[in-house]
Design a protein around this motif. Structure first.
Motif, PDB file in Angstrom:
ATOM      1  N   GLU A   7       0.850  -1.182   0.000  1.00 48.64           N
ATOM      2  CA  GLU A   7       0.000   0.000   0.000  1.00 48.64           C
ATOM      3  C   GLU A   7       0.891   1.238   0.000  1.00 48.64           C
ATOM      4  OE1 GLU A   7      -3.794  -0.060   2.528  1.00 48.64           O
ATOM      5  OE2 GLU A   7      -2.351  -1.280   3.640  1.00 48.64           O
ATOM      6  N   LEU A   8       0.590   2.184  -0.883  1.00 47.66           N
ATOM      7  CA  LEU A   8       1.215   3.508  -0.879  1.00 47.66           C
ATOM      8  C   LEU A   8       0.151   4.492  -0.431  1.00 47.66           C
ATOM      9  CD1 LEU A   8       3.123   3.632  -4.280  1.00 47.66           C
ATOM     10  CD2 LEU A   8       4.105   3.356  -2.013  1.00 47.66           C
ATOM     11  N   VAL A   9       0.435   5.222   0.634  1.00 45.65           N
ATOM     12  CA  VAL A   9      -0.555   6.124   1.205  1.00 45.65           C
ATOM     13  C   VAL A   9       0.036   7.526   1.318  1.00 45.65           C
ATOM     14  CG1 VAL A   9      -2.070   6.556   3.170  1.00 45.65           C
ATOM     15  CG2 VAL A   9      -1.514   4.196   2.536  1.00 45.65           C
ATOM     16  N   ALA A  10      -0.704   8.518   0.823  1.00 51.72           N
ATOM     17  CA  ALA A  10      -0.325   9.929   0.955  1.00 51.72           C
ATOM     18  C   ALA A  10      -1.305  10.596   1.910  1.00 51.72           C
ATOM     19  CB  ALA A  10      -0.361  10.604  -0.411  1.00 51.72           C
ATOM     20  N   ALA A  11      -1.047  11.845   2.231  1.00 56.24           N
ATOM     21  CA  ALA A  11      -1.910  12.571   3.156  1.00 56.24           C
ATOM     22  C   ALA A  11      -3.362  12.630   2.674  1.00 56.24           C
ATOM     23  CB  ALA A  11      -1.380  13.990   3.360  1.00 56.24           C
ATOM     24  N   ASN A  12      -3.563  12.630   1.358  1.00 53.65           N
ATOM     25  CA  ASN A  12      -4.923  12.729   0.818  1.00 53.65           C
ATOM     26  C   ASN A  12      -5.554  11.368   0.513  1.00 53.65           C
ATOM     27  OD1 ASN A  12      -3.276  12.149  -1.316  1.00 53.65           O
ATOM     28  ND2 ASN A  12      -4.166  13.653  -2.704  1.00 53.65           N
ATOM     29  N   PRO A  40       9.918  -8.275  10.102  1.00 55.66           N
ATOM     30  CA  PRO A  40       9.143  -7.074  10.398  1.00 55.66           C
ATOM     31  C   PRO A  40      10.072  -5.897  10.689  1.00 55.66           C
ATOM     32  CG  PRO A  40       8.269  -8.938  11.594  1.00 55.66           C
ATOM     33  CD  PRO A  40       9.566  -9.391  10.983  1.00 55.66           C
ATOM     34  N   MET A  41       9.663  -4.712  10.247  1.00 59.39           N
ATOM     35  CA  MET A  41      10.487  -3.532  10.484  1.00 59.39           C
ATOM     36  C   MET A  41       9.662  -2.265  10.321  1.00 59.39           C
ATOM     37  SD  MET A  41      12.667  -3.450   6.908  1.00 59.39           S
ATOM     38  CE  MET A  41      13.647  -2.079   7.360  1.00 59.39           C
ATOM     39  N   LEU A  42      10.174  -1.197  10.917  1.00 59.10           N
ATOM     40  CA  LEU A  42       9.658   0.154  10.736  1.00 59.10           C
ATOM     41  C   LEU A  42      10.862   1.007  10.412  1.00 59.10           C
ATOM     42  CD1 LEU A  42       7.548   2.462  11.015  1.00 59.10           C
ATOM     43  CD2 LEU A  42       8.121   2.502  13.446  1.00 59.10           C
ATOM     44  N   VAL A  43      10.818   1.750   9.290  1.00 52.24           N
ATOM     45  CA  VAL A  43      11.979   2.513   8.845  1.00 52.24           C
ATOM     46  C   VAL A  43      11.543   3.898   8.377  1.00 52.24           C
ATOM     47  CG1 VAL A  43      11.905   1.557   6.507  1.00 52.24           C
ATOM     48  CG2 VAL A  43      14.043   2.430   7.385  1.00 52.24           C
ATOM     49  N   ALA A  44      12.350   4.909   8.733  1.00 51.90           N
ATOM     50  CA  ALA A  44      12.122   6.280   8.250  1.00 51.90           C
ATOM     51  C   ALA A  44      12.671   6.380   6.831  1.00 51.90           C
ATOM     52  CB  ALA A  44      12.818   7.280   9.160  1.00 51.90           C
ATOM     53  N   LEU A  45      11.909   7.015   5.951  1.00 54.99           N
ATOM     54  CA  LEU A  45      12.305   7.137   4.548  1.00 54.99           C
ATOM     55  C   LEU A  45      12.801   8.539   4.231  1.00 54.99           C
ATOM     56  CD1 LEU A  45       9.348   5.226   2.858  1.00 54.99           C
ATOM     57  CD2 LEU A  45      11.624   4.354   3.470  1.00 54.99           C
ATOM     58  N   ALA A  46      13.825   8.594   3.401  1.00 61.29           N
ATOM     59  CA  ALA A  46      14.344   9.859   2.890  1.00 61.29           C
ATOM     60  C   ALA A  46      13.543  10.241   1.646  1.00 61.29           C
ATOM     61  CB  ALA A  46      15.818   9.702   2.530  1.00 61.29           C
ATOM     62  N   PRO A  47      13.528  11.517   1.275  1.00 61.32           N
ATOM     63  CA  PRO A  47      12.895  11.887   0.012  1.00 61.32           C
ATOM     64  C   PRO A  47      13.559  11.140  -1.148  1.00 61.32           C
ATOM     65  CG  PRO A  47      13.372  13.834   1.323  1.00 61.32           C
ATOM     66  CD  PRO A  47      14.050  12.680   1.993  1.00 61.32           C
ATOM     67  N   GLY A  48      12.766  10.696  -2.108  1.00 59.09           N
ATOM     68  CA  GLY A  48      13.306   9.974  -3.255  1.00 59.09           C
ATOM     69  C   GLY A  48      12.266   9.065  -3.868  1.00 59.09           C
ATOM     70  N   GLU A  49      12.746   8.078  -4.614  1.00 55.78           N
ATOM     71  CA  GLU A  49      11.857   7.175  -5.338  1.00 55.78           C
ATOM     72  C   GLU A  49      11.552   5.907  -4.553  1.00 55.78           C
ATOM     73  OE1 GLU A  49      12.794   8.205  -9.975  1.00 55.78           O
ATOM     74  OE2 GLU A  49      13.868   6.520  -9.077  1.00 55.78           O
ATOM     75  N   VAL A  50      10.333   5.415  -4.777  1.00 49.78           N
ATOM     76  CA  VAL A  50       9.911   4.096  -4.305  1.00 49.78           C
ATOM     77  C   VAL A  50       9.642   3.276  -5.561  1.00 49.78           C
ATOM     78  CG1 VAL A  50       8.156   2.792  -3.067  1.00 49.78           C
ATOM     79  CG2 VAL A  50       8.879   5.028  -2.201  1.00 49.78           C
ATOM     80  N   THR A  61       6.841   3.320 -10.222  1.00 54.12           N
ATOM     81  CA  THR A  61       7.809   4.171  -9.539  1.00 54.12           C
ATOM     82  C   THR A  61       7.122   5.459  -9.142  1.00 54.12           C
ATOM     83  OG1 THR A  61       9.620   3.252 -10.841  1.00 54.12           O
ATOM     84  CG2 THR A  61      10.040   5.326  -9.704  1.00 54.12           C
ATOM     85  N   VAL A  62       7.280   5.840  -7.877  1.00 51.39           N
ATOM     86  CA  VAL A  62       6.714   7.090  -7.383  1.00 51.39           C
ATOM     87  C   VAL A  62       7.799   7.869  -6.666  1.00 51.39           C
ATOM     88  CG1 VAL A  62       4.373   6.181  -7.166  1.00 51.39           C
ATOM     89  CG2 VAL A  62       5.922   6.078  -5.210  1.00 51.39           C
ATOM     90  N   SER A  82       3.416  13.453   0.488  1.00 48.92           N
ATOM     91  CA  SER A  82       3.011  13.506  -0.916  1.00 48.92           C
ATOM     92  C   SER A  82       3.648  12.338  -1.676  1.00 48.92           C
ATOM     93  CB  SER A  82       3.397  14.839  -1.566  1.00 48.92           C
ATOM     94  OG  SER A  82       4.800  14.912  -1.748  1.00 48.92           O
ATOM     95  N   VAL A  83       2.882  11.809  -2.618  1.00 47.69           N
ATOM     96  CA  VAL A  83       3.316  10.711  -3.483  1.00 47.69           C
ATOM     97  C   VAL A  83       2.973  11.102  -4.910  1.00 47.69           C
ATOM     98  CG1 VAL A  83       3.034   8.275  -4.056  1.00 47.69           C
ATOM     99  CG2 VAL A  83       2.876   8.997  -1.660  1.00 47.69           C
TER     100      VAL A  83
END
Length: 88
Positions: A7-12, A40-50, A61-62, A82-83
């Motif tokens: 799942e990719l989720v943005a604020a909207n 299992p993991m929880l990780v902070a993401l840097a700005p960039g591509e997924v 690619t987003v 934002s995505v």
């Protein structure tokens, strides 16, 4: 071969949902790839591509502005303010 539920989720709201063979992101500590069976993991993401490699080899690619990703029992959730789609 097993798949990931992604799942990719943005604020909207939800941007993308589906099955994938692999997810690749840039965390604040470096690049990270997730395959089925990942711990299992929880990780902070840097700005960039997924990058999402879907079943059949189709790629999505987003571009994100940072956020976080959780992985648990082959379920991957990427949350960002934002995505934006940057490729197919």
């Amino acid at each position: 071969m097993a798949n990931l539920n992604v799942e990719l989720v943005a604020a909207n709201g939800k941007v993308w949902e589906g099955e994938a063979r692999m997810v690749r992101v840039r965390s604040v500590e470096g690049d990270l790839g997730v395959l089925p069976g990942h711990e299992p993991m929880l990780v902070a993401l840097a700005p960039g591509e997924v990058h999402i490699r879907a079943e059949g080899g189709d790629d999505t690619t987003v571009e994100i502005d940072g956020g976080f990703m959780t992985v648990d029992s082959d379920h991957v959730t990427v949350v960002a303010e934002s995505v934006v789609r940057s490729g197919s």
